[in-house]
Write an enzyme that holds these catalytic residues in place. Structure first.
Site, PDB file in Angstrom:
ATOM      1  N   THR A 229       0.880  -1.152   0.000  1.00  0.00           N
ATOM      2  CA  THR A 229       0.000   0.000   0.000  1.00  0.00           C
ATOM      3  C   THR A 229       0.921   1.205   0.000  1.00  0.00           C
ATOM      4  O   THR A 229       2.094   1.074   0.312  1.00  0.00           O
ATOM      5  CB  THR A 229      -0.886  -0.085   1.263  1.00  0.00           C
ATOM      6  OG1 THR A 229      -1.642  -1.291   1.194  1.00  0.00           O
ATOM      7  CG2 THR A 229      -1.800   1.084   1.450  1.00  0.00           C
TER       8      THR A 229
ATOM      9  N   SER B 204     -10.674  -3.112   5.189  1.00  0.00           N
ATOM     10  CA  SER B 204      -9.334  -2.519   5.074  1.00  0.00           C
ATOM     11  C   SER B 204      -8.861  -1.992   6.423  1.00  0.00           C
ATOM     12  O   SER B 204      -9.663  -1.783   7.337  1.00  0.00           O
ATOM     13  CB  SER B 204      -9.393  -1.365   4.071  1.00  0.00           C
ATOM     14  OG  SER B 204      -8.166  -0.668   4.033  1.00  0.00           O
TER      15      SER B 204
ATOM     16  N   GLY C 141       1.106  -0.834   5.259  1.00  0.00           N
ATOM     17  CA  GLY C 141       1.515  -1.766   6.312  1.00  0.00           C
ATOM     18  C   GLY C 141       0.426  -2.715   6.773  1.00  0.00           C
ATOM     19  O   GLY C 141       0.529  -3.287   7.863  1.00  0.00           O
TER      20      GLY C 141
HETATM   21  N1  GLY Z   1      -4.818  -4.319   1.743  1.00  0.00           N
HETATM   22  C1  GLY Z   1      -4.499  -3.605   2.895  1.00  0.00           C
HETATM   23  C2  GLY Z   1      -5.643  -2.849   3.481  1.00  0.00           C
HETATM   24  O1  GLY Z   1      -6.533  -2.449   2.747  1.00  0.00           O
HETATM   25  O2  GLY Z   1      -5.698  -2.639   4.658  1.00  0.00           O
END
Ligand code: GLY
Length: 584
Positions: free
Chosen positions: A391, A462, A483
């Site tokens: 991310t 998320s 993270g």
């Molecule tokens: N894929 C990481 C999040 O959306 O927290």
């Protein structure tokens, strides 16, 4: 352009690779934050600031501000640029969130362009023939690809909240040029292509772009993305419909199905960005504006701060008692994350209760000041599941006090790694953020329950936490991080560093990071703690009963901005190579 290149190669130290508690953790050099602490000063600017994980993208954002664009214009240009220059996380084929503060209107909005599960996904999609969760279906096949939201999200941001001085074409133009002319493979780009070569080179359509003569591109090569340039050009000329309807959408859905997925062009055509109310809280005189569900980030951040507001941290940010209290708050908040959070279009997340001061007081009363509470006594019975960590977060403030906190993702590094043939678009594997099978332990970690079960048209939960803090109605702090599950605690550490410990933004970002997510019942700490704190302090911390797992990688990349009486100050997180904070 005032600038500071924050990642100092001289301090970068390659780490040995091997089994890791977080198998998908980003293999960046362990940038030595102990040596950098105090050495890195915030960049100071008068008018505006951009801080991102990629220097080229930062410069593009600053140029838009210099030309009179507002924070949203700059963020949109940065978002498209990162899709070219930071392909491990910047994207057209993934999704993300913006939290926006509009100073003149005194209005806060959250933009939700999270990926959506295709109509044919159901609760059994990620189970094997024995009914057991099969992570590889979500991470390594087309089944894990959610309908991408980024193109819609960036276009919506510009249309609704841009200054009106720039067209989509203007803001995509720099990204088209970078994709067509190519960018030098160096720094983080070289490291990430090399480390994730197995993810990338298993797909011939991706290998054509990211490899030469069968080997991953390396220093001295150019990354040229002609198909991506054409896709960007089509969006620039004809708007997001060029991506969501017609040839590009057909190519994406075909690529997903050929990789074992179920996405149709109809799923793609239905995509819509949502404009939501932000999650609000307040902490020691600051207003918190953060991301609501389908992220758990904003609500958990507010819950954590509400719990911690009842304590003082006189011993300093790294004192054993400070760390103990933070960890105890984290255990309780992450237990709630497991129980209550999912896509709000499908379940009722009790946000008001979770973010109330009364509830926080109740949780605080349960904290033993001398001893950790075992996770099993806080709440039990759900599925441990770690989240992907590919991310990227960027922050923008403009001369009028508007701000954007933006976090975008493909889930794991480079997502599925599959470029949809003929489009240049790398596809996400975001559906891995669903609890693949509620109640069944999952090899990757964080906890998930029924509330986050896979389903048609659903958004996976998320942890992304783009956050803006206001002081007296004016933007103060803009922050966020990549993270996975550690995003929320990274943001907490930055916020606490600034507010509780009165640190400048560089020092707050350089604080060593500590994380607990309820399950597994262990504290994850950056290795920097080992060298920063005298051994007796760690012994004191462990006396509270904490089991500490020193994290083999640095945690997060909190590219942050703090508005101060001395000016707009910014820092790009030196834990990654090639980052840049710059202002004008
Ligand atoms: N894929 C990481 C999040 O959306 O927290």
């Amino acid at each position: 352009m005032a600038r500071s290149v924050s990642a100092l190669g001289a301090f970068a130290l390659l780490i040995a690779l091997g089994t890791s508690a977080f198998p998908q953790a980003v293999p960046d050099p362990e940038t030595d934050i102990v040596r950098l602490a105090g050495a890195i000063k915030p960049v100071v600017a008068k008018n505006g600031m951009v801080t991102t994980q990629d220097a080229i993208a930062t410069r593009i954002g600053v140029t838009i501000l210099e030309k009179g664009g507002n924070a949203v214009d700059a963020a949109v240009a940065v978002g498209f640029a990162l899709a070219v220059t930071h392909p491990r996380a910047g994207n057209l084929g993934g999704g993300g969130f913006f939290v926006i503060w509009l100073a003149e209107k005194q209005q806060a909005v959250a933009l939700d362009f999270r990926e959506i599960a295709p109509a044919a996904i159901n609760a059994k999609s990620f189970l094997d023939e024995n009914g057991k969760p099969d992570i590889s279906k979500a991470t390594r096949t087309g089944l894990g690809v959610g309908v991408p939201g980024s193109v819609s999200g960036l276009a919506t941001a510009l249309e609704k909240f841009g200054s009106g001085k720039f067209t989509l074409e203007d803001l995509i133009a720099p990204a088209i040029k970078l994709a067509r002319d190519g960018i030098p493979v160096e720094s983080d780009l070289e490291r990430s292509i090399n480390f994730f070569q197995k993810t990338l080179l298993r797909w011939p359509s991706t290998a054509k772009i990211f490899a030469k003569d069968g080997a991953p591109l390396k220093q001295g090569d150019l990354l040229v993305q002609r198909d991506l340039a054409n896709t960007l050009e089509a969006i620039a000329k004809n708007g997001p419909d060029a991506f969501y309807k017609g040839e590009i959408a057909d190519k994406i859905s075909l690529a997903v199905r050929e990789a074992g997925g179920v996405m149709t062009s109809d799923d793609i055509a239905k995509y819509k960005t949502e404009i939501l109310d932000v999650v609000r809280g307040n902490y020691r005189g600051y207003d918190i504006l953060s991301m609501p569900p389908p992220s758990s980030g904003g609500a958990l951040l507010v819950q954590l701060l509400n719990i911690l507001e009842g304590f003082d941290f006189k011993g300093g940010p790294n004192a054993p008692h400070t760390l103990h209290l933070m960890v105890e708050a984290m255990k309780r908040a992450y237990a709630d994350r497991a129980e209550f959070f999912g896509d709000p279009a499908f379940i009722n997340v009790p946000l008001t209760r979770l973010t109330s001061k009364e509830y926080a007081a109740q949780l605080r009363a349960g904290i033993n000041l001398a001893q950790t509470t075992p996770s099993s006594q806080i709440k039990a019975g759900l599925t441990p599941k770690k989240e992907g960590d590919n991310t990227t977060h960027f922050s923008v403030v403009d001369k009028d006090g508007n701000a954007v906190a933006a976090t975008v993702t493909l889930n794991l590094n480079f997502g599925l790694g599959l470029v949809a043939e003929g489009t240049g678009v790398l596809l996400n594997n975001e559906l891995d953020d669903f609890a693949l099978a509620p109640g069944v332990p999952n090899a990757f970690g964080l906890v998930g329950g029924e509330a986050n079960a896979p389903g048609p048209g659903k958004k996976p939960l998320s942890s992304m936490t783009p956050t803006i803090l206001l002081k007296d109605g004016k933007v103060s702090l803009v922050t966020g991080s990549p993270g996975g599950s550690t995003i929320i605690t990274t943001v907490l550490r930055v916020v606490s560093g600034v507010i509780d410990h009165k640190l400048n933004i560089a020092d707050a970002v350089l604080l060593p990071r500590i994380h607990h997510q309820w399950m597994p019942d262990e504290v994850r700490a950056e290795r920097a703690f080992e060298r920063m704190m005298p051994p007796e302090q760690w012994i004191a911390f462990e006396t509270y009963g904490h089991k500490v797992d020193f994290f083999r990688f640095n945690i997060g990349a909190a590219n942050s901005i703090l508005v101060t009486p001395e000016g707009i100050t910014g820092v790009s997180d030196p834990r990654y190579l090639g980052t840049l904070a710059a202002g004008h």
